[in-house]
Write an enzyme that holds these catalytic residues in place. Structure first.
Site, mmCIF file in Angstrom:
data_model
loop_
_atom_site.group_PDB
_atom_site.id
_atom_site.type_symbol
_atom_site.label_atom_id
_atom_site.label_comp_id
_atom_site.label_asym_id
_atom_site.label_seq_id
_atom_site.Cartn_x
_atom_site.Cartn_y
_atom_site.Cartn_z
ATOM 1 N N SER A 157 0.836 -1.192 0.000
ATOM 2 C CA SER A 157 0.000 0.000 0.000
ATOM 3 C C SER A 157 0.881 1.256 0.000
ATOM 4 C CB SER A 157 -0.954 -0.048 1.203
ATOM 5 O OG SER A 157 -1.971 0.905 1.087
ATOM 6 N N ASP B 292 -9.351 -3.093 -6.299
ATOM 7 C CA ASP B 292 -8.570 -2.195 -5.455
ATOM 8 C C ASP B 292 -8.556 -0.806 -6.083
ATOM 9 O OD1 ASP B 292 -6.256 -0.846 -4.231
ATOM 10 O OD2 ASP B 292 -5.626 -2.826 -3.539
ATOM 11 N N HIS C 158 -8.650 -4.187 -1.609
ATOM 12 C CA HIS C 158 -7.396 -3.758 -0.978
ATOM 13 C C HIS C 158 -7.191 -4.491 0.348
ATOM 14 C CE1 HIS C 158 -4.033 -1.005 -0.731
ATOM 15 N NE2 HIS C 158 -4.352 -0.684 0.517
#
Length: 357
Positions: free
Chosen positions: A197, A295, A325
């Protein structure tokens, strides 16, 4: 559906943001107000149960602001998993870059006298949350699986510190790892970067810094659903089902504004803080990029892989259909998560000269 402490412990990055919001009612929102009529419609069937849990946690959240970050950070600390007893961990303070403070790092599975691969890790959390200490348990498991040494950097968080500071923190950790290779038992010719991330965004920025400064050779940048482009969700909109579970456009705007110090998406954004805005990608370390098909970061990650490829940088891209995600931690036992994690491990093995499994 309820969440156990074990569930919280395995969460990382944006998934933890959602959990904190639901837990205390004072943390950060990551998905409200943008979902399609049925946010589960595009989720893979095997992932729907876990996605439903994330959505349930996101049901009543107040949204992002600077005041909530302190409480969110406190809440996250409560769910750190206990470390494994058989994989050594030590915390070190290493010299910061010129003009910057010293940096704390978590050193995992080090053993002097060896010559094993090394990973420099940068944690997730939207550039505003997360800790290296909170990632020790999963990194111990990774180090044991790959028989490698991992150094995870406790970089300074936004908005208190902008990208110029945290990038230097991560570079200081990488340079220390390289120069301390003999002490740590690391082969200095087999060092990879890994981040998830926002940590993936940091890993991409670190790969660029390593190329430009020419001090540390890298064998791979493993970017796991990386946060690469401030324009996503600001000046570039996505279909409503993209980012409807977990990290969304509103969260993205706040994270990038905190990191950059300016509104995301505009012409005044400093390109040095945004991997997708860096013009020249030639000469970077080979890349492995993996992301879920729903995502928020899927399009920017695909685009970055395309640009790397066209710049002559070997780039492997995995897009998992119907995956949100952080799904690999939230639903680790699903076929999609096993495929995702297996591909990541094999990319690292190949970079280290180990046989794939």
């Amino acid at each position: 559906m309820g969440f156990s402490r074990r569930d919280f412990g395995r969460m990382g990055g944006a998934a933890l943001l959602s959990a904190l919001a639901a837990r205390g009612g004072t943390a950060l929102a990551a998905g409200a107000g943008r979902a399609s009529a049925d946010p589960l419609a595009h989720v893979a069937p095997e992932l729907r149960a876990s996605a439903q849990q994330v959505l349930a946690m996101m049901a009543s959240m107040p949204g992002f602001n600077d005041a909530t970050i302190v409480e969110a950070r406190k809440g996250g600390a409560a769910f750190v998993q206990p470390p494994l007893a058989d994989v050594p961990v030590m915390e070190r303070k290493v010299p910061g870059s010129r003009g910057q403070p010293d940096v704390a790092v978590q050193v995992i599975n080090a053993r002097a006298g060896g010559s094993r691969p090394g990973i420099l890790h940068t944690h997730g959390g939207g550039y505003i949350l997360g800790t290296a200490k909170g990632e020790v348990r999963p990194l111990q498991e990774l180090a044991r699986t790959l028989d490698c040494v991992i150094v995870s950097v406790e970089y300074r968080l936004a908005p208190e510190t902008r990208f110029t500071g945290s990038v230097e923190d991560n570079y200081a950790g990488l340079l220390w790892m390289y120069r301390s290779a003999a002490e740590l038992g690391v082969d200095p010719k087999r060092i990879a970067l890994l981040g998830e991330s926002a940590g993936g965004g940091h890993a991409a920025l670190l790969a660029i810094a390593a190329r430009d400064r020419g001090e540390v050779p890298l064998v791979l940048q493993a970017l796991i659903y990386p946060m690469l482009d401030d324009r996503t969700g600001s000046t570039r909109q996505t279909p409503p089902f993209i980012g409807s579970v977990g990290w969304d456009a509103k969260a993205n705007r706040y994270g990038w504004k905190s990191f950059l110090g300016v509104e995301p998406g505009g012409a005044d954004v400093p390109a040095a803080g945004v991997p997708a805005r860096v013009e020249k990608l030639e000469g970077l370390a080979p890349a492995f990029i993996a992301v879920g098909g729903i995502d928020l970061f899927v399009s920017e990650d695909i685009e970055y892989a395309r640009r790397l490829t066209e710049a002559g940088v070997p780039a492997e891209l995995l897009v998992v259909p119907g995956a949100y995600h952080g799904f690999d931690r939230m639903a680790a036992d699903t076929p999609q998560a096993r495929q995702f994690t297996g591909a990541k491990l094999n990319a690292l093995r190949r970079a280290f000269g180990q046989p794939a499994v």
